[in-house]
Scaffold this motif. Structure first.
Motif, PDB file in Angstrom:
ATOM      1  N   ASP A 131       0.936  -1.179   0.010  1.00 17.04           N
ATOM      2  CA  ASP A 131      -0.062  -0.198  -0.083  1.00 17.04           C
ATOM      3  C   ASP A 131       0.937   1.204   0.002  1.00 17.04           C
ATOM      4  N   GLY A 132       0.319   2.196  -0.513  1.00 14.62           N
ATOM      5  CA  GLY A 132       1.416   3.529  -0.601  1.00 14.62           C
ATOM      6  C   GLY A 132       1.967   3.758  -1.682  1.00 14.62           C
ATOM      7  N   ASN A 133       1.908   2.770  -2.901  1.00 15.94           N
ATOM      8  CA  ASN A 133       2.522   2.944  -4.080  1.00 15.94           C
ATOM      9  C   ASN A 133       1.378   3.142  -5.138  1.00 15.94           C
ATOM     10  N   SER A 134       1.038   4.303  -5.658  1.00 11.84           N
ATOM     11  CA  SER A 134      -0.034   4.493  -6.358  1.00 11.84           C
ATOM     12  C   SER A 134       0.014   4.220  -7.972  1.00 11.84           C
ATOM     13  N   ASN A 135       1.245   3.871  -8.305  1.00  9.27           N
ATOM     14  CA  ASN A 135       1.308   3.192  -9.674  1.00  9.27           C
ATOM     15  C   ASN A 135       1.712   1.948  -9.889  1.00  9.27           C
ATOM     16  N   LEU A 136       1.303   0.958  -8.867  1.00 10.33           N
ATOM     17  CA  LEU A 136       1.400  -0.421  -8.932  1.00 10.33           C
ATOM     18  C   LEU A 136       0.144  -0.837  -9.706  1.00 10.33           C
ATOM     19  N   ILE A 137       0.363  -1.905 -10.376  1.00 13.10           N
ATOM     20  CA  ILE A 137      -1.029  -2.629 -11.083  1.00 13.10           C
ATOM     21  C   ILE A 137      -0.839  -3.918 -10.305  1.00 13.10           C
ATOM     22  N   TYR A 138      -2.177  -4.362  -9.873  1.00 11.75           N
ATOM     23  CA  TYR A 138      -2.528  -5.644  -9.242  1.00 11.75           C
ATOM     24  C   TYR A 138      -3.106  -6.506 -10.229  1.00 11.75           C
ATOM     25  N   PRO A 139      -2.471  -7.954 -10.311  1.00 13.01           N
ATOM     26  CA  PRO A 139      -3.163  -9.105 -11.349  1.00 13.01           C
ATOM     27  C   PRO A 139      -4.520  -9.381 -10.577  1.00 13.01           C
TER      28      PRO A 139
END
Length: 249
Positions: A131-139
């Motif tokens: 959490d707190g990483n706004s540019n992550l893409i979750y599968p």
């Protein structure tokens, strides 16, 4: 940052959280080959992260510091490490795949950085905090437990239905053949004059030997049987594939 110059022969832990340490982690920290745990969270450390001693097994905590750039590949050497905390720094780029291959890892904390890209898939035994990483893409998440349970229930219903159908079919065939068998027995014994002279086991044994066939047609075979009373009898056996037809004829 400086470390102690003396060495001991017992496993060591280093705690220096929240002491306002600044600068870089010394490169010769790799020589602390008895170090099991290193807690450096809550300082002002930055710069490149040096190679850590392979003896680290419990935890490496670098959270709440000033580290930036990609997560260093040198951390992949720590295959026995259980907890890695890199949260509250400025790490950027993708979450490297080598983290998924650290066999000893049970908890990975990457919260509040600048990471981006697709989050790699970790083993089910690893707790990953991102959490707190706004540019992550979750599968796409796996099917919720209740959906999985529903699918299992459907499969069980289908399997049970098939098993029930097979069992019912076997029972119907058994009772049908039993009825046919009783019909043949009745045909053999309905004459009171001969009833006492007929031995059913001899009749059944005779119908298993083609040499005893006297006559045959589409529906029946007729067998010649010598009973224990020394009298020959003619036994009619309905052919299996036509038994149901014969019952209704």
């Amino acid at each position: 940052m400086e470390h102690e110059g003396t060495r001991t022969h017992t496993p060591q832990r280093r705690y220096a959280p929240g002491n306002k340490l600044s600068g870089r982690i010394p490169t010769d920290i790799i020589n602390l080959n008895l170090l099991l745990e290193l807690q450096l969270g809550g300082n002002q450390l930055g710069g490149p992260i040096p190679d850590m001693p392979l003896s680290l097994q419990i935890a490496l905590n670098l959270s709440h510091n000033l580290f930036q750039g990609p997560v260093p590949i040198s951390l992949s050497r720590l295959t026995s490490l259980e907890v890695l905390d890199l949260s509250y720094n400025r790490f950027s780029g993708q979450i490297p795949g080598f983290l998924t291959r650290m066999e000893g890892l049970t908890r990975l904390v990457l919260s509040n950085n600048q990471l981006s890209g697709v989050v790699p898939e970790f083993g089910g035994f690893v707790i990953v905090e991102t959490d707190g990483n706004s540019n992550l893409i979750y599968p796409s998440p796996a099917a919720p437990p209740q959906v999985a349970k529903k699918r299992i229930s459907i499969v069980l219903v289908v399997v049970c239905s098939v098993c029930f159908g097979i069992t019912a079919s076997i029972c119907i065939q058994y009772f049908t053949l039993n009825c046919l068998y009783r019909t043949e027995v009745s045909w053999l014994t309905n004459d009171r004059l001969h009833k006492s002279q007929i031995k059913l086991s001899k009749a059944m044994a005779a119908t298993c030997r083609p040499v005893n066939i006297m006559q045959s047609n589409k529906f029946y075979n007729y067998y010649k049987v010598m009973m224990p009373c020394s009298v020959y009898y003619c036994v009619k056996k309905i052919k299996m594939r036509n038994k149901l037809f014969s019952l209704h004829s």
